[in-house]
Write an enzyme that holds these catalytic residues in place. Structure first.
Site, mmCIF file in Angstrom:
data_model
loop_
_atom_site.group_PDB
_atom_site.id
_atom_site.type_symbol
_atom_site.label_atom_id
_atom_site.label_comp_id
_atom_site.label_asym_id
_atom_site.label_seq_id
_atom_site.Cartn_x
_atom_site.Cartn_y
_atom_site.Cartn_z
ATOM 1 N N HIS A 447 46.381 33.444 53.839
ATOM 2 C CA HIS A 447 45.807 32.357 53.048
ATOM 3 C C HIS A 447 44.790 31.563 53.853
ATOM 4 O O HIS A 447 44.841 30.339 53.922
ATOM 5 C CB HIS A 447 46.934 31.459 52.528
ATOM 6 C CG HIS A 447 47.933 32.206 51.701
ATOM 7 N ND1 HIS A 447 49.267 31.876 51.611
ATOM 8 C CD2 HIS A 447 47.775 33.309 50.919
ATOM 9 C CE1 HIS A 447 49.881 32.734 50.811
ATOM 10 N NE2 HIS A 447 49.008 33.616 50.380
HETATM 11 C C1 LIG Z 1 47.303 41.224 51.940
HETATM 12 C C2 LIG Z 1 47.079 39.951 51.165
HETATM 13 C C3 LIG Z 1 48.088 39.468 50.338
HETATM 14 C C4 LIG Z 1 47.898 38.295 49.619
HETATM 15 N N1 LIG Z 1 48.841 37.909 48.710
HETATM 16 C C5 LIG Z 1 48.569 36.882 47.876
HETATM 17 C C6 LIG Z 1 49.430 36.598 46.781
HETATM 18 O O1 LIG Z 1 50.413 37.300 46.522
HETATM 19 N N2 LIG Z 1 49.114 35.545 45.972
HETATM 20 C C7 LIG Z 1 48.025 34.755 46.219
HETATM 21 O O2 LIG Z 1 47.822 33.779 45.492
HETATM 22 N N3 LIG Z 1 47.193 35.016 47.242
HETATM 23 C C8 LIG Z 1 47.410 36.084 48.043
HETATM 24 N N4 LIG Z 1 46.522 36.401 49.018
HETATM 25 C C9 LIG Z 1 45.357 35.515 49.234
HETATM 26 C C10 LIG Z 1 44.287 35.592 48.163
HETATM 27 O O3 LIG Z 1 44.158 36.901 47.667
HETATM 28 C C11 LIG Z 1 42.958 35.076 48.743
HETATM 29 O O4 LIG Z 1 43.128 33.772 49.243
HETATM 30 C C12 LIG Z 1 41.853 35.045 47.692
HETATM 31 O O5 LIG Z 1 41.694 36.314 47.125
HETATM 32 C C13 LIG Z 1 40.549 34.574 48.343
HETATM 33 O O6 LIG Z 1 39.532 34.603 47.380
HETATM 34 P P1 LIG Z 1 38.017 34.425 47.791
HETATM 35 O O7 LIG Z 1 37.239 34.452 46.541
HETATM 36 O O8 LIG Z 1 37.894 33.257 48.696
HETATM 37 O O9 LIG Z 1 37.661 35.696 48.714
HETATM 38 P P2 LIG Z 1 37.834 37.246 48.445
HETATM 39 O O10 LIG Z 1 38.649 37.511 47.235
HETATM 40 O O11 LIG Z 1 38.309 37.839 49.726
HETATM 41 O O12 LIG Z 1 36.349 37.729 48.109
HETATM 42 C C14 LIG Z 1 35.294 37.756 49.020
HETATM 43 C C15 LIG Z 1 34.420 38.956 48.678
HETATM 44 O O13 LIG Z 1 33.184 38.834 49.365
HETATM 45 C C16 LIG Z 1 32.817 40.087 49.898
HETATM 46 N N5 LIG Z 1 31.938 39.864 51.041
HETATM 47 C C17 LIG Z 1 32.252 39.285 52.226
HETATM 48 N N6 LIG Z 1 31.160 39.256 53.029
HETATM 49 C C18 LIG Z 1 30.151 39.825 52.337
HETATM 50 C C19 LIG Z 1 28.787 40.092 52.633
HETATM 51 N N7 LIG Z 1 28.241 39.753 53.805
HETATM 52 N N8 LIG Z 1 28.021 40.712 51.709
HETATM 53 C C20 LIG Z 1 28.542 41.058 50.495
HETATM 54 N N9 LIG Z 1 29.846 40.819 50.160
HETATM 55 C C21 LIG Z 1 30.636 40.213 51.071
HETATM 56 C C22 LIG Z 1 34.154 40.711 50.278
HETATM 57 O O14 LIG Z 1 34.062 42.107 50.448
HETATM 58 C C23 LIG Z 1 35.030 40.284 49.124
HETATM 59 O O15 LIG Z 1 35.003 41.196 48.066
HETATM 60 C C24 LIG Z 1 46.683 37.567 49.762
HETATM 61 C C25 LIG Z 1 45.663 38.065 50.571
HETATM 62 C C26 LIG Z 1 45.841 39.244 51.265
HETATM 63 C C27 LIG Z 1 44.720 39.752 52.111
#
Ligand SMILES: Cc1cc2nc3c(=O)[nH]c(=O)nc-3n(C[C@H](O)[C@H](O)[C@H](O)COP(=O)(O)OP(=O)(O)OC[C@H]3O[C@@H](n4cnc5c(N)ncnc54)[C@H](O)[C@@H]3O)c2cc1C
Length: 508
Positions: A447
């Protein structure tokens, strides 16, 4: 040689993860042209879609597999952090638990200057996304793109966890997002018809053929193009070429807690002196970019089972407990022990062949770390230092969590499953030994947040409208803007941030 044509749209969204997918859908619904650029590939791996598949995705092709710097308060271990690199981002490989955190988490954001982000202001956004199987009520929404459901076929060992905690006096809660967060119970999950409901599948896949939508995958965004103080597009690397996407209205960076600060830094938006040291000219001197990195922590209380557990039919993370450590008298619980149907060594260490884990989790950590560039090369991994267990509060809370998990694990309810405790193991009993154990095994609860903090102080990167300070036409919308991590899993909050970003953009 002919120049590559520049693709133009109203909005360029970088990152198709939890928050980015929501932004894309809402801007499309409002009639705009949207270009989403994602570093990862299409979400074709069947383990993404099977709720039991997530452990098999870790370290695979869809995982950034971030490694932290050696952690000086944790025996100089480098921690492995899975992060989704695929359509859906981390929502395509997460544990599918749907939890929003405590209302006080959001009220404290607002009290610290994030105007518009109090609990009463964000609850309608959580509900707007949601399609809860129970229907609409004070806490849940119906008819939104994101299906949320209860665990129908409960695993007997997950039930034993609930019974064991109740035997210790913890009350049962029906809904961690409802009237009572504290207590033990079964999770609600982002799943539908036996499949994962990732943000991409929920928000964008149903409108994939929309004429206003352009999706570019396998494309690493390396830089925001800034012209006269305004973000006009991004540059990205794909198939060995450097390409450009222009935004007539705005650029929205949704690349997550690691990717977003990295892109800002590569673009010269960040601490000027630090950027100079890696050869990047400063565009805006923003000292907060990459600061305030923090994460929830887990440590394994693993048990060897008498025989293999029957297969889980859901997400392998069915039940959990919210409780208070001895370190807090706040209303919001700071411990979140989680039951896993599998041995889950948080340090990547040894595990019994058959077993289960009662994972001590702390969810209001005080330690703060940093993210810095290692070089100006966009392909280089950044230096990620969460500085775990630097704050004594976190060490004490983690020890309290381990003690609590062990008490649960010794209850009669686990008698049909338990052979013996595997970790910490019988030789680890005193609080001093448990502190040492915590430093040996503590790992991520997945997280990570905070590296492009929202707020009004000098270290804020975005204002409460999610606008990057000092640049026009540029917002960040993802977990990186979270000023202090909510007391719960971060997928639902990231999706809410996507909803809020879209409202702010469309209202602007
Ligand atoms: C193994 C695991 C288990 C988890 N379990 C849970 C759970 O059960 N419940 C829960 O609520 N949360 C859980 N989480 C946490 C939750 O999934 C994340 O906090 C949330 O998805 C973050 O969302 P975000 O939009 O910030 O980033 P992300 O969903 O990570 O999206 C960021 C995106 O940007 C892309 N990106 C990054 N850099 C670049 C670039 N330079 N150029 C183009 N694209 C790029 C990445 O590839 C990715 O697709 C878990 C996370 C993990 C890894």
């Amino acid at each position: 040689m002919a120049e590559n044509p520049i693709h133009r749209s109203d909005y360029v969204v970088v990152g198709a993860g939890s928050a980015g997918s929501v932004v894309v859908r809402r801007l499309l619904d409002a009639g705009h042209t949207v270009h989403v650029i994602e570093a990862g590939s299409v979400d074709t791996d069947p383990n993404i879609h099977s709720p039991q598949g997530w452990p098999l995705l870790l370290t695979g092709a869809n995982d950034w597999a971030v490694m932290t710097t050696p952690q000086r308060h944790a025996h100089n271990r480098s921690l492995y952090w899975p992060r989704g690199r695929v359509l859906g981002g981390s929502s395509s490989l997460n544990g599918m638990i749907y939890i929003r955190g405590h209302k006080n988490d959001y009220d404290s954001w607002a009290a610290n200057g994030a105007e518009g982000w109090s609990w009463n202001e964000v609850l309608p956004l959580f509900k707007k996304s949601e399609d809860h199987e129970d229907g609409a009520n004070d806490f849940h929404g119906k008819g939104g793109p994101l299906h949320v459901e209860r665990i129908a076929r409960r695993h007997p060992a997950a039930q034993a966890f609930v019974d064991a905690a109740k035997a210790l006096g913890h009350t049962e809660t029906e809904d961690f997002n409802g009237i009572q967060m504290t207590g033990v119970g079964f999770n609600h999950t982002t799943t539908k018809d036996g499949k994962r409901a990732s943000a991409w599948q929920s928000f964008v896949a149903p409108v994939l053929n929309h004429p206003n939508l352009t999706v570019t995958t396998d494309a690493l965004v390396s830089r925001i193009v800034v012209d006269g103080g305004r973000a006009t597009g991004v540059e990205y690397h794909r198939d060995g070429e450097v390409l450009r996407a222009d935004a007539g209205a705005e650029v929205i960076i949704s690349a997550g807690a690691i990717g977003s600060p990295k892109i800002l830094l590569l673009s010269g938006i960040g601490p000027a002196a630090q950027l100079r040291s890696v050869g990047i000219d400063s565009v805006v001197d923003l000292p907060g970019v990459g600061e305030n990195l923090h994460d929830h922590l887990l440590a394994g209380n693993i048990y060897e089972a008498q025989e293999p557990l029957v297969a889980g039919r859901h997400n392998l993370l069915e039940s959990q407990l919210y409780a208070h450590s001895n370190q807090t008298d706040e209303e919001a619980p700071d411990l979140q022990p989680l039951f896993l149907h599998l041995p889950y060594p948080t340090d990547g260490g040894a595990a019994p062949e058959h077993g289960y884990t009662i994972a001590p989790g702390i969810v209001r950590p005080r330690s703060r770390g940093t993210l810095r560039l290692s070089s100006a090369d966009p392909a280089a991994a950044p230096l990620v230092d969460p500085n775990i267990l630097a704050d004594e509060y976190d060490v004490k809370a983690l020890v309290d969590a381990i003690v609590l998990c062990r008490e649960i694990g010794q209850q009669e309810a686990f008698a049909p499953f338990r052979k013996s405790e595997f970790t910490p193991g019988p030789g680890v009993q005193s609080r001093d030994q448990l502190r040492e154990f915590a430093r040996q095994v503590a790992g991520t609860y997945h997280h990570q947040v905070g590296t492009c903090k929202m707020g009004v102080d000098d270290l804020s990167v975005v204002d409460p409208q999610l606008r990057v300070r000092g640049i026009e036409g540029l917002r960040v919308a993802d977990a990186s803007i979270i000023p202090s991590v909510p007391s719960g899993n971060t997928n639902a909050p990231s999706i809410m941030i996507g909803e809020k970003a879209a409202e702010l953009i469309l209202g602007a």
